[in-house]
Design a protein around this motif. Sequence first.
Motif, PDB file in Angstrom:
ATOM      1  N   GLY A 135       8.686  -3.759  15.881  1.00 28.12           N
ATOM      2  CA  GLY A 135       7.248  -3.907  15.425  1.00 28.12           C
ATOM      3  C   GLY A 135       7.066  -5.377  15.209  1.00 28.12           C
ATOM      4  N   ASP A 136       5.687  -5.023  14.420  1.00 26.89           N
ATOM      5  CA  ASP A 136       5.130  -6.425  13.984  1.00 26.89           C
ATOM      6  C   ASP A 136       4.599  -6.158  12.609  1.00 26.89           C
ATOM      7  N   SER A 137       4.834  -7.110  11.789  1.00 25.48           N
ATOM      8  CA  SER A 137       4.109  -6.574  10.327  1.00 25.48           C
ATOM      9  C   SER A 137       2.620  -6.717  10.375  1.00 25.48           C
ATOM     10  N   MET A 138       1.914  -7.047  11.492  1.00 27.01           N
ATOM     11  CA  MET A 138       0.620  -7.106  11.661  1.00 27.01           C
ATOM     12  C   MET A 138       0.154  -5.499  11.768  1.00 27.01           C
ATOM     13  N   ASN A 139       1.239  -4.696  12.319  1.00 24.91           N
ATOM     14  CA  ASN A 139       1.077  -3.389  12.529  1.00 24.91           C
ATOM     15  C   ASN A 139       1.420  -2.563  11.391  1.00 24.91           C
ATOM     16  N   LEU A 140       1.830  -3.289  10.213  1.00 30.75           N
ATOM     17  CA  LEU A 140       1.890  -2.426   9.208  1.00 30.75           C
ATOM     18  C   LEU A 140       0.832  -2.218   8.079  1.00 30.75           C
ATOM     19  N   ALA A 141       0.863  -1.220   7.328  1.00 31.00           N
ATOM     20  CA  ALA A 141      -0.069  -1.078   6.190  1.00 31.00           C
ATOM     21  C   ALA A 141       0.039  -2.295   5.132  1.00 31.00           C
ATOM     22  N   THR A 142      -1.037  -2.460   4.459  1.00 30.27           N
ATOM     23  CA  THR A 142      -0.761  -3.450   3.275  1.00 30.27           C
ATOM     24  C   THR A 142      -0.770  -2.546   2.121  1.00 30.27           C
ATOM     25  N   GLY A 147       1.118   2.870  -7.322  1.00 31.14           N
ATOM     26  CA  GLY A 147       0.516   4.055  -7.310  1.00 31.14           C
ATOM     27  C   GLY A 147       0.610   4.643  -5.964  1.00 31.14           C
ATOM     28  N   GLY A 148       0.925   4.146  -4.875  1.00 27.63           N
ATOM     29  CA  GLY A 148       1.059   4.765  -3.529  1.00 27.63           C
ATOM     30  C   GLY A 148       0.193   4.434  -2.484  1.00 27.63           C
ATOM     31  N   TYR A 149      -0.907   3.599  -3.098  1.00 29.45           N
ATOM     32  CA  TYR A 149      -2.012   3.423  -2.441  1.00 29.45           C
ATOM     33  C   TYR A 149      -1.699   2.140  -1.133  1.00 29.45           C
ATOM     34  N   CYS A 150      -2.090   2.369   0.139  1.00 25.97           N
ATOM     35  CA  CYS A 150      -2.028   1.692   1.050  1.00 25.97           C
ATOM     36  C   CYS A 150      -3.308   1.531   1.611  1.00 25.97           C
ATOM     37  N   ASN A 226     -15.560 -12.597  -8.319  1.00 29.17           N
ATOM     38  CA  ASN A 226     -14.519 -11.947  -7.677  1.00 29.17           C
ATOM     39  C   ASN A 226     -13.206 -12.469  -7.783  1.00 29.17           C
ATOM     40  N   VAL A 227     -12.068 -11.735  -7.746  1.00 25.66           N
ATOM     41  CA  VAL A 227     -10.883 -12.128  -8.090  1.00 25.66           C
ATOM     42  C   VAL A 227      -9.848 -11.424  -7.276  1.00 25.66           C
ATOM     43  N   GLU A 228      -8.635 -11.897  -6.947  1.00 25.63           N
ATOM     44  CA  GLU A 228      -7.838 -11.122  -6.401  1.00 25.63           C
ATOM     45  C   GLU A 228      -7.241 -10.034  -7.468  1.00 25.63           C
ATOM     46  N   LEU A 229      -6.796  -9.011  -6.507  1.00 28.57           N
ATOM     47  CA  LEU A 229      -6.604  -7.764  -7.321  1.00 28.57           C
ATOM     48  C   LEU A 229      -5.162  -7.283  -7.001  1.00 28.57           C
ATOM     49  N   PRO A 230      -4.205  -7.019  -8.069  1.00 22.78           N
ATOM     50  CA  PRO A 230      -4.808  -6.537  -9.401  1.00 22.78           C
ATOM     51  C   PRO A 230      -4.951  -7.622 -10.167  1.00 22.78           C
ATOM     52  N   TYR A 231      -5.793  -7.313 -11.308  1.00 24.37           N
ATOM     53  CA  TYR A 231      -6.171  -8.383 -12.318  1.00 24.37           C
ATOM     54  C   TYR A 231      -6.609  -7.552 -13.577  1.00 24.37           C
ATOM     55  N   VAL A 232      -6.013  -7.931 -14.865  1.00 23.52           N
ATOM     56  CA  VAL A 232      -6.149  -7.073 -15.895  1.00 23.52           C
ATOM     57  C   VAL A 232      -7.741  -7.133 -16.414  1.00 23.52           C
ATOM     58  N   GLY A 233      -8.325  -8.499 -15.768  1.00 24.31           N
ATOM     59  CA  GLY A 233      -9.823  -8.718 -16.448  1.00 24.31           C
ATOM     60  C   GLY A 233     -10.868  -8.301 -15.479  1.00 24.31           C
ATOM     61  N   ALA A 234     -10.318  -7.742 -14.282  1.00 27.09           N
ATOM     62  CA  ALA A 234     -11.351  -7.252 -13.513  1.00 27.09           C
ATOM     63  C   ALA A 234     -11.940  -5.619 -13.674  1.00 27.09           C
ATOM     64  N   ASP A 323      -6.130  -0.231 -15.795  1.00 31.34           N
ATOM     65  CA  ASP A 323      -6.002  -1.053 -16.670  1.00 31.34           C
ATOM     66  C   ASP A 323      -5.793  -2.774 -16.047  1.00 31.34           C
ATOM     67  N   GLY A 324      -5.869  -2.353 -14.547  1.00 33.17           N
ATOM     68  CA  GLY A 324      -5.631  -3.489 -13.857  1.00 33.17           C
ATOM     69  C   GLY A 324      -4.311  -3.942 -13.730  1.00 33.17           C
ATOM     70  N   THR A 325      -3.357  -3.206 -13.821  1.00 38.93           N
ATOM     71  CA  THR A 325      -1.917  -3.438 -13.524  1.00 38.93           C
ATOM     72  C   THR A 325      -1.317  -3.134 -12.151  1.00 38.93           C
ATOM     73  N   VAL A 326      -2.000  -2.281 -11.456  1.00 37.31           N
ATOM     74  CA  VAL A 326      -1.577  -1.860 -10.199  1.00 37.31           C
ATOM     75  C   VAL A 326      -2.668  -2.097  -9.101  1.00 37.31           C
ATOM     76  N   GLY A 327      -2.696  -2.494  -8.045  1.00 32.23           N
ATOM     77  CA  GLY A 327      -3.694  -2.533  -7.051  1.00 32.23           C
ATOM     78  C   GLY A 327      -3.496  -3.250  -6.067  1.00 32.23           C
ATOM     79  N   LEU A 328      -4.130  -3.578  -4.917  1.00 34.10           N
ATOM     80  CA  LEU A 328      -3.999  -4.231  -3.563  1.00 34.10           C
ATOM     81  C   LEU A 328      -5.117  -5.021  -3.246  1.00 34.10           C
ATOM     82  N   THR A 329      -4.860  -6.115  -2.676  1.00 37.88           N
ATOM     83  CA  THR A 329      -5.897  -7.066  -2.143  1.00 37.88           C
ATOM     84  C   THR A 329      -5.684  -7.020  -0.530  1.00 37.88           C
TER      85      THR A 329
END
Length: 452
Positions: A135-142, A147-150, A226-234, A323-329
Amino acid sequence: MVYPAAKVFADDISLHTTERPALKYRSFRILDQGGIPNSKLDPGETAELVLLLRNAGAAAPSTVANLVSCSPFVEVLDTFGAFPACAAGETAVSQTDWFVVRALTSAPVEVPLWCILVLSGDSYADTLRIPLIVGDSMNLATGPDAGGYCIFDWTDSCYQQLPEYDYFELSGLGTRLAIGDDETRVLPLPLGFGPWRFYGQSYDSISICSNGWVAAGSTERCDFVNVELPYVGAPPNIVAFVWDDLAPSLGGDIWYMYDSLRHRFIVEFDSIHYFGLPDRWEKVQVHLYDTTIRTPTGDNSMTIQFRTVNDFRSATVGLQNQDGTVGLTYVWNEHRPRTSSPLLAQRALRFETMQLLCSHEPIYATVGLPRLSVVPRLFRSGVFLKTEETTGLSMRICDIAGRVIRTIACRIHEEVYWDGCDSFGSRVGPGVYFVYVAGCPAAVAKLVCVSH
Protein backbone atom coordinates in the motif's frame (compact mmCIF):
# COMPACT_ATOMS: atom_id res chain seq x y z
CA MET A 1 41.86 12.92 -2.99
CA VAL A 2 38.79 14.07 -1.08
CA TYR A 3 35.50 13.01 -2.62
CA PRO A 4 32.23 14.94 -2.12
CA ALA A 5 29.77 13.57 0.42
CA ALA A 6 27.52 10.83 -0.93
CA LYS A 7 24.97 8.39 0.33
CA VAL A 8 26.27 4.84 0.67
CA PHE A 9 23.85 2.00 1.14
CA ALA A 10 24.79 -1.33 2.69
CA ASP A 11 23.53 -3.25 -0.34
CA ASP A 12 25.97 -1.32 -2.54
CA ILE A 13 28.95 -2.64 -0.57
CA SER A 14 29.47 -6.07 -2.09
CA LEU A 15 31.61 -8.62 -0.25
CA HIS A 16 32.44 -10.56 -3.38
CA THR A 17 34.91 -10.73 -6.23
CA THR A 18 34.21 -10.33 -9.92
CA GLU A 19 35.21 -13.96 -10.44
CA ARG A 20 31.67 -15.23 -9.70
CA PRO A 21 28.10 -13.95 -10.20
CA ALA A 22 26.56 -11.77 -7.50
CA LEU A 23 22.89 -11.04 -8.08
CA LYS A 24 21.46 -8.29 -5.85
CA TYR A 25 17.88 -7.19 -5.30
CA ARG A 26 17.11 -3.79 -6.83
CA SER A 27 13.33 -3.23 -7.01
CA PHE A 28 9.91 -4.78 -7.51
CA ARG A 29 6.83 -4.01 -9.60
CA ILE A 30 3.22 -4.96 -8.91
CA LEU A 31 0.84 -6.06 -11.68
CA ASP A 32 -2.62 -5.71 -10.16
CA GLN A 33 -4.95 -5.51 -13.14
CA GLY A 34 -7.26 -7.99 -11.44
CA GLY A 35 -7.57 -5.84 -8.30
CA ILE A 36 -7.39 -2.10 -7.70
CA PRO A 37 -5.26 -0.95 -10.68
CA ASN A 38 -2.86 1.38 -8.87
CA SER A 39 0.38 -0.64 -9.27
CA LYS A 40 0.49 -1.19 -5.51
CA LEU A 41 -0.05 -4.30 -3.42
CA ASP A 42 -2.91 -3.01 -1.27
CA PRO A 43 -4.05 -4.72 1.94
CA GLY A 44 -6.29 -7.66 1.05
CA GLU A 45 -5.16 -7.70 -2.59
CA THR A 46 -3.67 -10.52 -4.70
CA ALA A 47 -1.28 -9.47 -7.47
CA GLU A 48 1.60 -10.61 -9.66
CA LEU A 49 5.08 -9.62 -8.55
CA VAL A 50 7.93 -8.74 -10.92
CA LEU A 51 11.43 -8.59 -9.43
CA LEU A 52 14.46 -6.73 -10.79
CA LEU A 53 17.95 -7.97 -9.87
CA ARG A 54 21.36 -6.40 -10.59
CA ASN A 55 24.48 -8.43 -11.26
CA ALA A 56 27.40 -6.98 -9.29
CA GLY A 57 29.77 -9.82 -10.21
CA ALA A 58 30.78 -11.98 -13.16
CA ALA A 59 28.31 -13.12 -15.82
CA ALA A 60 25.40 -15.01 -14.24
CA PRO A 61 23.67 -18.00 -15.80
CA SER A 62 19.90 -18.26 -16.10
CA THR A 63 18.45 -19.13 -12.74
CA VAL A 64 15.30 -20.54 -11.25
CA ALA A 65 13.93 -18.97 -8.09
CA ASN A 66 11.62 -19.73 -5.21
CA LEU A 67 10.04 -16.93 -3.17
CA VAL A 68 9.25 -17.58 0.49
CA SER A 69 7.44 -15.15 2.80
CA CYS A 70 8.96 -14.34 6.19
CA SER A 71 6.06 -12.10 7.17
CA PRO A 72 2.70 -13.14 8.65
CA PHE A 73 1.10 -10.38 6.56
CA VAL A 74 2.14 -11.69 3.11
CA GLU A 75 1.32 -15.00 1.44
CA VAL A 76 3.17 -16.26 -1.64
CA LEU A 77 0.62 -18.11 -3.78
CA ASP A 78 2.94 -18.85 -6.72
CA THR A 79 6.46 -19.34 -5.38
CA PHE A 80 8.22 -20.31 -8.62
CA GLY A 81 9.97 -17.89 -10.99
CA ALA A 82 12.97 -17.59 -13.28
CA PHE A 83 15.57 -15.05 -14.39
CA PRO A 84 17.48 -14.95 -17.67
CA ALA A 85 21.27 -15.00 -17.97
CA CYS A 86 22.79 -11.68 -16.99
CA ALA A 87 26.15 -10.16 -17.91
CA ALA A 88 28.31 -8.31 -15.40
CA GLY A 89 26.79 -4.96 -14.44
CA GLU A 90 23.46 -5.67 -16.13
CA THR A 91 19.99 -6.25 -14.69
CA ALA A 92 17.67 -9.23 -14.90
CA VAL A 93 13.87 -9.11 -14.71
CA SER A 94 11.85 -12.11 -13.55
CA GLN A 95 10.31 -13.77 -16.57
CA THR A 96 6.67 -14.02 -17.54
CA ASP A 97 5.87 -16.83 -15.10
CA TRP A 98 5.63 -14.22 -12.37
CA PHE A 99 5.35 -14.72 -8.66
CA VAL A 100 1.88 -14.25 -7.16
CA VAL A 101 1.54 -12.68 -3.71
CA ARG A 102 -1.33 -11.68 -1.44
CA ALA A 103 -1.29 -9.08 1.33
CA LEU A 104 -3.54 -9.72 4.31
CA THR A 105 -6.11 -7.06 5.09
CA SER A 106 -4.28 -6.41 8.37
CA ALA A 107 -0.94 -5.81 6.64
CA PRO A 108 0.79 -2.60 7.79
CA VAL A 109 1.21 0.04 5.13
CA GLU A 110 4.57 1.45 3.97
CA VAL A 111 6.52 -0.99 6.15
CA PRO A 112 8.98 -3.51 4.59
CA LEU A 113 7.53 -7.03 4.78
CA TRP A 114 10.40 -9.38 4.13
CA CYS A 115 10.52 -12.36 1.81
CA ILE A 116 13.42 -14.65 0.88
CA LEU A 117 14.31 -15.35 -2.77
CA VAL A 118 16.25 -18.60 -3.23
CA LEU A 119 18.23 -18.63 -6.51
CA SER A 120 19.85 -21.63 -8.20
CA GLY A 121 21.56 -22.02 -11.57
CA ASP A 122 24.52 -23.68 -13.26
CA SER A 123 27.29 -23.53 -10.63
CA TYR A 124 25.52 -20.67 -8.87
CA ALA A 125 23.26 -20.42 -5.84
CA ASP A 126 22.32 -17.55 -3.58
CA THR A 127 19.65 -16.24 -1.19
CA LEU A 128 18.35 -12.67 -1.30
CA ARG A 129 16.13 -10.69 1.06
CA ILE A 130 13.21 -9.00 -0.70
CA PRO A 131 11.41 -6.10 1.08
CA LEU A 132 7.81 -5.96 -0.17
CA ILE A 133 5.96 -2.74 0.54
CA VAL A 134 2.19 -2.94 0.96
CA GLY A 135 0.00 0.00 0.00
CA ASP A 136 0.69 3.69 0.33
CA SER A 137 -0.50 5.98 3.09
CA MET A 138 -1.78 8.23 0.32
CA ASN A 139 -4.27 5.42 -0.31
CA LEU A 140 -5.39 5.41 3.32
CA ALA A 141 -8.22 7.41 4.83
CA THR A 142 -7.50 10.30 7.19
CA GLY A 143 -8.49 9.05 10.63
CA PRO A 144 -10.32 7.49 12.29
CA ASP A 145 -10.79 9.87 15.18
CA ALA A 146 -12.07 8.71 18.56
CA GLY A 147 -15.66 8.83 17.33
CA GLY A 148 -14.89 6.61 14.35
CA TYR A 149 -15.02 9.32 11.67
CA CYS A 150 -12.71 9.04 8.67
CA ILE A 151 -12.23 11.35 5.71
CA PHE A 152 -11.97 9.43 2.43
CA ASP A 153 -10.62 11.05 -0.74
CA TRP A 154 -10.38 9.99 -4.38
CA THR A 155 -6.97 8.32 -3.86
CA ASP A 156 -8.17 5.98 -1.09
CA SER A 157 -8.46 2.99 -3.36
CA CYS A 158 -8.42 0.46 -0.50
CA TYR A 159 -11.93 1.37 0.65
CA GLN A 160 -15.49 0.86 -0.50
CA GLN A 161 -16.18 4.42 0.73
CA LEU A 162 -14.26 5.89 -2.23
CA PRO A 163 -16.15 9.16 -2.83
CA GLU A 164 -17.90 9.88 -6.11
CA TYR A 165 -17.91 13.37 -7.61
CA ASP A 166 -21.59 14.25 -7.91
CA TYR A 167 -22.04 18.04 -7.97
CA PHE A 168 -25.75 18.85 -8.27
CA GLU A 169 -26.52 22.43 -9.31
CA LEU A 170 -29.24 23.89 -7.08
CA SER A 171 -29.74 27.16 -8.92
CA GLY A 172 -33.44 27.32 -9.87
CA LEU A 173 -34.17 24.06 -8.03
CA GLY A 174 -33.30 24.71 -4.41
CA THR A 175 -34.13 27.48 -1.96
CA ARG A 176 -31.92 30.55 -1.88
CA LEU A 177 -30.75 31.37 1.64
CA ALA A 178 -30.74 35.11 2.34
CA ILE A 179 -27.61 35.45 4.45
CA GLY A 180 -25.06 38.22 4.92
CA ASP A 181 -21.38 38.30 5.77
CA ASP A 182 -20.45 36.70 9.11
CA GLU A 183 -23.94 35.34 9.64
CA THR A 184 -25.35 31.93 10.59
CA ARG A 185 -28.87 30.68 9.90
CA VAL A 186 -30.51 27.69 11.59
CA LEU A 187 -32.85 25.53 9.50
CA PRO A 188 -35.03 22.63 10.66
CA LEU A 189 -34.24 19.42 8.84
CA PRO A 190 -37.20 18.10 6.78
CA LEU A 191 -39.39 15.54 8.50
CA GLY A 192 -38.79 13.08 5.67
CA PHE A 193 -35.05 13.38 6.21
CA GLY A 194 -35.10 12.50 9.89
CA PRO A 195 -32.43 13.42 12.43
CA TRP A 196 -28.80 14.21 11.74
CA ARG A 197 -26.83 11.76 13.89
CA PHE A 198 -23.38 13.22 14.54
CA TYR A 199 -20.81 11.75 16.96
CA GLY A 200 -23.53 9.60 18.49
CA GLN A 201 -26.02 12.41 19.14
CA SER A 202 -29.18 13.20 17.14
CA TYR A 203 -30.05 16.71 15.91
CA ASP A 204 -33.18 17.95 14.11
CA SER A 205 -31.66 21.13 12.66
CA ILE A 206 -28.67 22.33 10.67
CA SER A 207 -26.76 25.61 11.09
CA ILE A 208 -25.35 27.19 7.92
CA CYS A 209 -22.61 29.80 8.32
CA SER A 210 -21.64 32.23 5.56
CA ASN A 211 -17.97 31.50 6.32
CA GLY A 212 -17.97 28.08 4.72
CA TRP A 213 -19.19 25.64 7.33
CA VAL A 214 -22.30 23.91 8.62
CA ALA A 215 -22.98 22.44 12.06
CA ALA A 216 -25.26 19.78 13.45
CA GLY A 217 -27.92 21.38 15.63
CA SER A 218 -28.40 25.04 16.45
CA THR A 219 -25.62 27.60 16.98
CA GLU A 220 -25.29 31.37 16.74
CA ARG A 221 -21.55 31.15 16.15
CA CYS A 222 -20.31 32.66 12.87
CA ASP A 223 -16.52 32.31 13.28
CA PHE A 224 -14.55 33.53 10.28
CA VAL A 225 -11.07 32.75 11.70
CA ASN A 226 -10.39 29.15 10.76
CA VAL A 227 -8.36 26.78 12.94
CA GLU A 228 -7.05 23.25 12.86
CA LEU A 229 -9.60 20.72 14.18
CA PRO A 230 -10.30 19.49 16.78
CA TYR A 231 -10.10 22.67 18.85
CA VAL A 232 -12.14 23.40 21.98
CA GLY A 233 -12.64 27.02 20.92
CA ALA A 234 -14.05 26.18 17.50
CA PRO A 235 -17.80 26.06 16.76
CA PRO A 236 -19.47 22.91 18.15
CA ASN A 237 -20.39 20.07 15.77
CA ILE A 238 -18.78 21.88 12.84
CA VAL A 239 -18.36 20.40 9.37
CA ALA A 240 -15.96 22.73 7.55
CA PHE A 241 -15.88 22.56 3.76
CA VAL A 242 -14.29 25.93 2.93
CA TRP A 243 -13.95 27.55 6.34
CA ASP A 244 -12.46 30.97 5.71
CA ASP A 245 -13.45 34.63 5.87
CA LEU A 246 -15.99 34.60 3.05
CA ALA A 247 -18.11 37.47 1.77
CA PRO A 248 -21.45 36.54 0.15
CA SER A 249 -22.07 40.30 -0.22
CA LEU A 250 -19.47 40.37 -3.00
CA GLY A 251 -21.52 38.00 -5.16
CA GLY A 252 -22.79 34.47 -5.49
CA ASP A 253 -25.60 32.60 -3.74
CA ILE A 254 -26.08 30.07 -0.97
CA TRP A 255 -28.70 27.40 -1.68
CA TYR A 256 -30.18 24.41 0.10
CA MET A 257 -32.47 21.58 -0.97
CA TYR A 258 -33.83 18.27 0.32
CA ASP A 259 -33.36 15.67 -2.39
CA SER A 260 -35.68 12.94 -1.13
CA LEU A 261 -35.03 10.74 -4.17
CA ARG A 262 -31.31 10.52 -3.30
CA HIS A 263 -31.85 10.63 0.48
CA ARG A 264 -29.73 13.75 0.95
CA PHE A 265 -29.88 17.34 2.15
CA ILE A 266 -27.65 19.61 0.06
CA VAL A 267 -26.07 22.96 0.95
CA GLU A 268 -24.40 24.79 -1.93
CA PHE A 269 -22.01 27.75 -1.86
CA ASP A 270 -22.40 28.95 -5.43
CA SER A 271 -19.56 31.32 -6.43
CA ILE A 272 -19.09 32.76 -2.93
CA HIS A 273 -16.14 35.18 -2.78
CA TYR A 274 -13.30 35.39 -0.30
CA PHE A 275 -13.22 38.55 1.81
CA GLY A 276 -10.52 40.86 0.50
CA LEU A 277 -10.09 38.78 -2.66
CA PRO A 278 -12.90 39.93 -4.99
CA ASP A 279 -11.47 37.92 -7.90
CA ARG A 280 -11.45 34.62 -5.94
CA TRP A 281 -14.57 32.55 -5.31
CA GLU A 282 -15.59 28.92 -4.76
CA LYS A 283 -18.39 26.55 -5.76
CA VAL A 284 -18.64 23.85 -3.09
CA GLN A 285 -21.44 21.62 -1.82
CA VAL A 286 -22.13 19.55 1.30
CA HIS A 287 -24.28 16.45 0.80
CA LEU A 288 -25.70 15.18 4.09
CA TYR A 289 -27.23 11.70 3.64
CA ASP A 290 -30.04 10.42 5.83
CA THR A 291 -29.72 7.35 8.04
CA THR A 292 -31.04 5.01 5.35
CA ILE A 293 -27.42 5.16 4.14
CA ARG A 294 -26.05 2.77 6.73
CA THR A 295 -22.76 3.34 8.56
CA PRO A 296 -21.14 1.16 11.27
CA THR A 297 -22.01 3.59 14.10
CA GLY A 298 -25.31 4.90 12.74
CA ASP A 299 -23.91 8.39 12.18
CA ASN A 300 -24.87 10.11 8.93
CA SER A 301 -22.56 9.91 5.97
CA MET A 302 -21.52 13.18 4.28
CA THR A 303 -19.70 14.20 1.12
CA ILE A 304 -18.03 17.45 0.14
CA GLN A 305 -18.23 18.24 -3.58
CA PHE A 306 -15.59 20.65 -4.93
CA ARG A 307 -16.64 22.20 -8.23
CA THR A 308 -13.74 24.68 -7.92
CA VAL A 309 -10.53 24.97 -5.93
CA ASN A 310 -9.55 28.55 -6.71
CA ASP A 311 -7.80 29.41 -3.46
CA PHE A 312 -8.13 27.43 -0.19
CA ARG A 313 -4.76 28.83 0.96
CA SER A 314 -6.21 29.88 4.32
CA ALA A 315 -9.14 27.51 4.64
CA THR A 316 -9.99 24.52 6.82
CA VAL A 317 -11.66 21.31 5.69
CA GLY A 318 -12.59 18.96 8.53
CA LEU A 319 -15.02 18.24 11.36
CA GLN A 320 -15.26 18.00 15.14
CA ASN A 321 -17.67 17.02 17.91
CA GLN A 322 -19.71 19.09 20.35
CA ASP A 323 -16.97 20.06 22.82
CA GLY A 324 -14.05 20.16 20.41
CA THR A 325 -12.19 17.22 21.94
CA VAL A 326 -12.55 14.88 18.94
CA GLY A 327 -12.27 15.63 15.24
CA LEU A 328 -10.20 15.55 12.06
CA THR A 329 -8.54 18.07 9.76
CA TYR A 330 -8.09 17.23 6.09
CA VAL A 331 -6.41 20.53 5.25
CA TRP A 332 -5.70 23.68 7.27
CA ASN A 333 -3.97 26.67 5.67
CA GLU A 334 -2.34 24.33 3.14
CA HIS A 335 -1.08 22.02 5.90
CA ARG A 336 -2.39 18.48 5.60
CA PRO A 337 -1.63 15.00 6.98
CA ARG A 338 0.26 12.45 4.90
CA THR A 339 -2.97 10.58 4.20
CA SER A 340 -4.70 13.50 2.48
CA SER A 341 -4.20 14.69 -1.08
CA PRO A 342 -4.00 18.24 -2.43
CA LEU A 343 -7.52 19.49 -3.10
CA LEU A 344 -8.58 19.35 -6.73
CA ALA A 345 -11.55 20.72 -8.62
CA GLN A 346 -14.24 18.23 -9.62
CA ARG A 347 -13.31 15.86 -6.82
CA ALA A 348 -15.11 14.81 -3.64
CA LEU A 349 -14.43 13.84 -0.02
CA ARG A 350 -16.52 11.49 2.10
CA PHE A 351 -16.91 11.90 5.87
CA GLU A 352 -18.05 8.60 7.33
CA THR A 353 -17.53 6.46 10.41
CA MET A 354 -15.77 3.12 10.73
CA GLN A 355 -16.38 0.51 13.42
CA LEU A 356 -13.72 0.88 16.10
CA LEU A 357 -14.39 -2.05 18.43
CA CYS A 358 -15.85 -5.55 18.32
CA SER A 359 -18.68 -4.46 20.57
CA HIS A 360 -22.23 -3.21 20.32
CA GLU A 361 -21.52 -0.76 23.11
CA PRO A 362 -21.26 2.84 21.84
CA ILE A 363 -17.91 4.52 22.52
CA TYR A 364 -18.03 7.69 20.40
CA ALA A 365 -16.18 10.43 22.31
CA THR A 366 -15.15 8.39 25.35
CA VAL A 367 -11.66 7.52 24.13
CA GLY A 368 -8.95 8.85 26.37
CA LEU A 369 -10.93 9.14 29.61
CA PRO A 370 -8.76 8.63 32.72
CA ARG A 371 -10.57 5.40 33.67
CA LEU A 372 -7.94 3.58 31.60
CA SER A 373 -4.34 4.81 31.59
CA VAL A 374 -1.89 3.86 28.86
CA VAL A 375 1.84 4.62 28.94
CA PRO A 376 3.11 5.32 26.36
CA ARG A 377 0.36 5.79 23.76
CA LEU A 378 2.97 5.85 20.97
CA PHE A 379 5.00 2.66 21.40
CA ARG A 380 7.47 0.36 19.71
CA SER A 381 7.85 -2.65 22.01
CA GLY A 382 5.01 -2.52 24.54
CA VAL A 383 2.75 -0.46 26.80
CA PHE A 384 1.68 -0.39 30.44
CA LEU A 385 -2.10 -0.51 31.06
CA LYS A 386 -3.99 0.30 34.24
CA THR A 387 -7.72 0.56 34.96
CA GLU A 388 -9.69 2.24 37.74
CA GLU A 389 -12.87 0.38 36.83
CA THR A 390 -14.61 -1.91 39.30
CA THR A 391 -16.21 -3.96 36.53
CA GLY A 392 -14.47 -6.22 34.08
CA LEU A 393 -11.46 -8.42 34.80
CA SER A 394 -9.85 -8.32 31.38
CA MET A 395 -8.58 -5.86 28.80
CA ARG A 396 -9.21 -6.45 25.13
CA ILE A 397 -6.95 -5.08 22.42
CA CYS A 398 -8.46 -4.55 18.96
CA ASP A 399 -6.96 -3.62 15.62
CA ILE A 400 -8.34 -0.84 13.41
CA ALA A 401 -10.84 -3.24 11.81
CA GLY A 402 -12.33 -4.08 15.22
CA ARG A 403 -10.87 -7.58 15.56
CA VAL A 404 -9.89 -8.63 19.10
CA ILE A 405 -6.23 -9.61 18.78
CA ARG A 406 -5.33 -10.06 22.46
CA THR A 407 -7.10 -10.40 25.81
CA ILE A 408 -5.15 -9.68 29.02
CA ALA A 409 -6.40 -10.55 32.50
CA CYS A 410 -6.27 -7.65 34.96
CA ARG A 411 -7.28 -6.60 38.46
CA ILE A 412 -8.52 -3.23 39.72
CA HIS A 413 -5.70 -0.68 40.11
CA GLU A 414 -3.19 -3.27 38.84
CA GLU A 415 -0.77 -2.21 36.12
CA VAL A 416 -0.36 -4.83 33.40
CA TYR A 417 1.99 -4.93 30.43
CA TRP A 418 1.11 -5.62 26.81
CA ASP A 419 4.19 -6.73 24.90
CA GLY A 420 2.82 -5.75 21.49
CA CYS A 421 2.04 -9.35 20.49
CA ASP A 422 -1.25 -10.93 19.46
CA SER A 423 -2.75 -14.01 21.08
CA PHE A 424 -0.51 -16.22 18.89
CA GLY A 425 2.67 -14.53 20.08
CA SER A 426 3.30 -12.66 16.81
CA ARG A 427 4.35 -9.03 16.87
CA VAL A 428 1.61 -6.67 15.72
CA GLY A 429 2.37 -4.36 12.82
CA PRO A 430 2.58 -0.57 12.95
CA GLY A 431 -0.81 1.12 13.09
CA VAL A 432 -3.69 2.18 15.32
CA TYR A 433 -5.02 -0.10 18.07
CA PHE A 434 -7.67 0.24 20.77
CA VAL A 435 -7.75 -1.21 24.27
CA TYR A 436 -10.83 -1.36 26.47
CA VAL A 437 -12.00 -2.98 29.67
CA ALA A 438 -14.51 -5.75 29.00
CA GLY A 439 -17.97 -4.73 30.12
CA CYS A 440 -17.12 -1.04 30.46
CA PRO A 441 -17.45 0.91 27.18
CA ALA A 442 -16.29 4.14 28.80
CA ALA A 443 -12.84 2.74 29.55
CA VAL A 444 -11.28 2.96 26.10
CA ALA A 445 -7.88 4.15 24.91
CA LYS A 446 -6.23 4.59 21.53
CA LEU A 447 -2.69 3.31 20.91
CA VAL A 448 -0.32 3.82 17.99
CA CYS A 449 2.39 1.26 17.24
CA VAL A 450 5.33 2.58 15.24
CA SER A 451 7.97 0.54 13.39
CA HIS A 452 9.85 -1.91 15.58
